[in-house]
Design a protein around this motif. Sequence first.
Motif, PDB file in Angstrom:
ATOM      1  N   LEU A 107      -9.688  10.033  -5.578  1.00 21.81           N
ATOM      2  CA  LEU A 107     -10.486   9.809  -4.375  1.00 21.81           C
ATOM      3  C   LEU A 107      -9.980   8.584  -3.625  1.00 21.81           C
ATOM      4  N   TRP A 108      -9.554   7.568  -4.368  1.00 22.35           N
ATOM      5  CA  TRP A 108      -9.047   6.350  -3.733  1.00 22.35           C
ATOM      6  C   TRP A 108      -7.664   6.586  -3.117  1.00 22.35           C
ATOM      7  N   SER A 109      -6.795   7.262  -3.831  1.00 18.82           N
ATOM      8  CA  SER A 109      -5.388   7.307  -3.437  1.00 18.82           C
ATOM      9  C   SER A 109      -5.003   8.503  -2.576  1.00 18.82           C
ATOM     10  N   SER A 110      -5.691   9.635  -2.712  1.00 17.98           N
ATOM     11  CA  SER A 110      -5.223  10.829  -1.996  1.00 17.98           C
ATOM     12  C   SER A 110      -6.335  11.651  -1.355  1.00 17.98           C
ATOM     13  N   ASN A 111      -7.456  11.852  -2.041  1.00 20.23           N
ATOM     14  CA  ASN A 111      -8.531  12.694  -1.483  1.00 20.23           C
ATOM     15  C   ASN A 111      -9.512  11.817  -0.715  1.00 20.23           C
ATOM     16  N   TRP A 112      -9.069  11.348   0.458  1.00 19.44           N
ATOM     17  CA  TRP A 112      -9.824  10.322   1.176  1.00 19.44           C
ATOM     18  C   TRP A 112     -10.847  10.902   2.148  1.00 19.44           C
TER      19      TRP A 112
ATOM     20  N   GLY B  15     -13.421  -1.331  12.397  1.00 22.93           N
ATOM     21  CA  GLY B  15     -14.223  -0.636  11.388  1.00 22.93           C
ATOM     22  C   GLY B  15     -13.546   0.577  10.776  1.00 22.93           C
ATOM     23  N   ASP B  16     -12.437   1.035  11.364  1.00 28.61           N
ATOM     24  CA  ASP B  16     -11.743   2.190  10.821  1.00 28.61           C
ATOM     25  C   ASP B  16     -11.000   1.813   9.531  1.00 28.61           C
ATOM     26  N   VAL B  17     -10.714   2.837   8.728  1.00 27.64           N
ATOM     27  CA  VAL B  17      -9.916   2.667   7.514  1.00 27.64           C
ATOM     28  C   VAL B  17      -8.775   3.669   7.569  1.00 27.64           C
ATOM     29  N   THR B  18      -7.548   3.173   7.443  1.00 31.98           N
ATOM     30  CA  THR B  18      -6.387   4.059   7.397  1.00 31.98           C
ATOM     31  C   THR B  18      -5.764   3.991   6.006  1.00 31.98           C
ATOM     32  N   THR B  19      -5.168   5.081   5.569  1.00 29.49           N
ATOM     33  CA  THR B  19      -4.518   5.117   4.263  1.00 29.49           C
ATOM     34  C   THR B  19      -3.065   5.567   4.439  1.00 29.49           C
ATOM     35  N   THR B  20      -2.181   4.901   3.716  1.00 31.50           N
ATOM     36  CA  THR B  20      -0.753   5.216   3.783  1.00 31.50           C
ATOM     37  C   THR B  20      -0.186   5.224   2.373  1.00 31.50           C
TER      38      THR B  20
ATOM     39  N   SER C  37      10.515   6.166 -10.446  1.00 36.69           N
ATOM     40  CA  SER C  37      10.084   6.281  -9.048  1.00 36.69           C
ATOM     41  C   SER C  37       8.962   5.286  -8.800  1.00 36.69           C
ATOM     42  N   TYR C  38       8.759   4.944  -7.525  1.00 36.84           N
ATOM     43  CA  TYR C  38       7.817   3.888  -7.165  1.00 36.84           C
ATOM     44  C   TYR C  38       7.011   4.320  -5.945  1.00 36.84           C
ATOM     45  N   SER C  39       5.741   3.971  -5.947  1.00 32.55           N
ATOM     46  CA  SER C  39       4.880   4.302  -4.812  1.00 32.55           C
ATOM     47  C   SER C  39       3.947   3.137  -4.529  1.00 32.55           C
ATOM     48  N   CYS C  40       3.480   3.078  -3.318  1.00 34.18           N
ATOM     49  CA  CYS C  40       2.536   2.036  -2.900  1.00 34.18           C
ATOM     50  C   CYS C  40       1.441   2.670  -2.050  1.00 34.18           C
ATOM     51  N   THR C  41       0.201   2.485  -2.476  1.00 34.42           N
ATOM     52  CA  THR C  41      -0.947   2.974  -1.707  1.00 34.42           C
ATOM     53  C   THR C  41      -1.504   1.814  -0.886  1.00 34.42           C
ATOM     54  N   VAL C  42      -1.585   2.013   0.423  1.00 32.44           N
ATOM     55  CA  VAL C  42      -2.057   0.967   1.339  1.00 32.44           C
ATOM     56  C   VAL C  42      -3.300   1.463   2.051  1.00 32.44           C
ATOM     57  N   HIS C  43      -4.410   0.770   1.855  1.00 35.63           N
ATOM     58  CA  HIS C  43      -5.618   1.020   2.642  1.00 35.63           C
ATOM     59  C   HIS C  43      -5.769  -0.140   3.613  1.00 35.63           C
ATOM     60  N   ALA C  44      -5.791   0.162   4.895  1.00 30.53           N
ATOM     61  CA  ALA C  44      -5.927  -0.862   5.923  1.00 30.53           C
ATOM     62  C   ALA C  44      -7.335  -0.813   6.501  1.00 30.53           C
ATOM     63  N   LEU C  45      -8.055  -1.927   6.365  1.00 29.88           N
ATOM     64  CA  LEU C  45      -9.388  -2.065   6.948  1.00 29.88           C
ATOM     65  C   LEU C  45      -9.209  -2.729   8.302  1.00 29.88           C
ATOM     66  N   LEU C  46      -9.414  -1.962   9.368  1.00 30.89           N
ATOM     67  CA  LEU C  46      -9.116  -2.450  10.710  1.00 30.89           C
ATOM     68  C   LEU C  46     -10.304  -3.188  11.314  1.00 30.89           C
ATOM     69  N   PRO C  47     -10.041  -4.109  12.248  1.00 30.69           N
ATOM     70  CA  PRO C  47     -11.135  -4.871  12.870  1.00 30.69           C
ATOM     71  C   PRO C  47     -12.184  -3.996  13.549  1.00 30.69           C
TER      72      PRO C  47
ATOM     73  N   LEU D  49       5.195  -2.272   5.412  1.00 30.68           N
ATOM     74  CA  LEU D  49       3.904  -1.652   5.697  1.00 30.68           C
ATOM     75  C   LEU D  49       3.773  -1.330   7.174  1.00 30.68           C
ATOM     76  N   PRO D  50       2.915  -0.395   7.536  1.00 28.45           N
ATOM     77  CA  PRO D  50       2.739  -0.037   8.944  1.00 28.45           C
ATOM     78  C   PRO D  50       2.275  -1.226   9.778  1.00 28.45           C
ATOM     79  N   ALA D  51       2.679  -1.247  11.046  1.00 27.64           N
ATOM     80  CA  ALA D  51       2.225  -2.292  11.964  1.00 27.64           C
ATOM     81  C   ALA D  51       0.713  -2.175  12.152  1.00 27.64           C
ATOM     82  N   LEU D  52       0.021  -3.307  12.031  1.00 27.69           N
ATOM     83  CA  LEU D  52      -1.440  -3.314  12.082  1.00 27.69           C
ATOM     84  C   LEU D  52      -1.936  -4.416  13.001  1.00 27.69           C
ATOM     85  N   PRO D  53      -3.151  -4.267  13.547  1.00 30.72           N
ATOM     86  CA  PRO D  53      -3.705  -5.301  14.411  1.00 30.72           C
ATOM     87  C   PRO D  53      -3.928  -6.612  13.651  1.00 30.72           C
TER      88      PRO D  53
END
Length: 481
Positions: free
Chosen positions: A176-181, A419-424, A407-417, A448-452
């Motif tokens: 739920l945290w990493s893929s089924n968002w 209120g939105d949440v994006t996952t990469t 192999s290597y992976s990184c889960t990024v949750h971005a909490l935006l100003p 990481l993705p460009a963020l505000p």
Amino acid sequence: MSLVGSNPTLSATVRWLRVHWGTGSQVKNRTIKWLLGLAWVTAGLYFADKGATYYRQGRTLPPSVINTIPEMPPHRAGDRVLVFAPHPDDEALGCAGVIQQAVQAGAQVWVVYMTSGDGFRLAVERQFRQSHPSPELHIQFGKMRQQEARRAMRLLGLADWRILFLGYPDRGLYPLWSSNWTPSNALRSYYTDTDTNPYRDTLHPGVTYCGQNVLRDVEQVLRRTVPTHVYVTHPADDHPDHAATALFVMSALARLRMQGIGFAQRVVLRHYMVHCGDWPQPQGLHEDEPLTPPPAFFNIGLHWVKLNLTPPQQVRKMNAIKAHTSQMLMMSRFLQSFVRQNELFIEQPVVLPIEASLGVVWEEPDEEDILRNLQAPGDFSAAELRMENGQAVFHINTRSKPRPGFSYSCTVHALLPNGDVTTTLLRTKPGRQSADARVDEDGVTFRLPALPSGSVLVLQAQSRFAGLAVDKTIGHVVRLP
């Protein structure tokens, strides 16, 4: 707490063998050879794990280490204590002393269960004497574990209305945290065969199984209880449900801080550990010995604190653990290992600020065992988050040069100003480079993705070998400049 369960991949393999068993002697011979090879590999892994176990037991910290760990301040009347448990019984293992001392001091205490522990397949089989328990039996088992939790908390002084179940899937929190968002990508529990909460006595019966809803529910609980102190499992806990519970709670607190909610600015966050290799050692009931930290987590900059327990408090903790009857039948020796002279917690800030010119660096635990050299290319030693030309770059050192097979992976949750949440999800491996992920001589780097400005990142990287998990970084919440 359900580390053992039925394996979906293994079940599918068994079904395939049954279908193809009668297609000819050639297939039969190949299948027999495959099974013999699998038996040899399984035996090798088993004995390697046993050897690693004995090696780790020899590395247990001496009891005198407990004298170097400061005592945490006692709870007082006016405190509002909120305990998050991934499964029924985790709250008793990690926080039974905290709960009873806080209640005795006049503090307000609540316990929240993320799941109802319905995915412990072997325990379900034993409870109902069914070798292939149905989804309905798994749900019945979950209801039984809810009752066990209520009995346990009554023994520590908590009324039933002080505990709350969220009803999310056992062994499903990390997906739920990493893929089924999102609701459109809901997770169907392998055990209960449903993608919605089947339990009536929960915060939101019928809620869809997705990460967005978990985060929303955790935030709702935090707003409702207005805690001064939050206790939750550690993001480096070996059990995926435990790690995910920590990440959800840390993210919810960070979002509330971003919204300017007062209590979230002042809350004290403490983590407790349950699963960490063969810790605690020695296993079994040793109430006259201290609980010392896992060796790999002791000297890496974590702020450990202890809570001393009196003999009567130890007895009540033991009784609360025993109230989880279904779990005592399966692993009593492990559960009793937590009845010691003290409890242990790791205090850390809810959010780490990052300065554009300095970045943030942290050490990773070095879990030495006899397999250390074999897994070194996937064993993380340190991590750094830094800013390069306004973009966040996450570099993780490995203990030796990455090599093919890892192999290597990184889960990024971005909490935006806003209120939105994006996952990469970023991935890489030796021989495969991209603009946002690459393998270096000393580890791996993710751009990481460009963020505000002012966004908050929740980061966790993982390594695998031939598809099997090797290591993961300690999850951190970091605020960008």
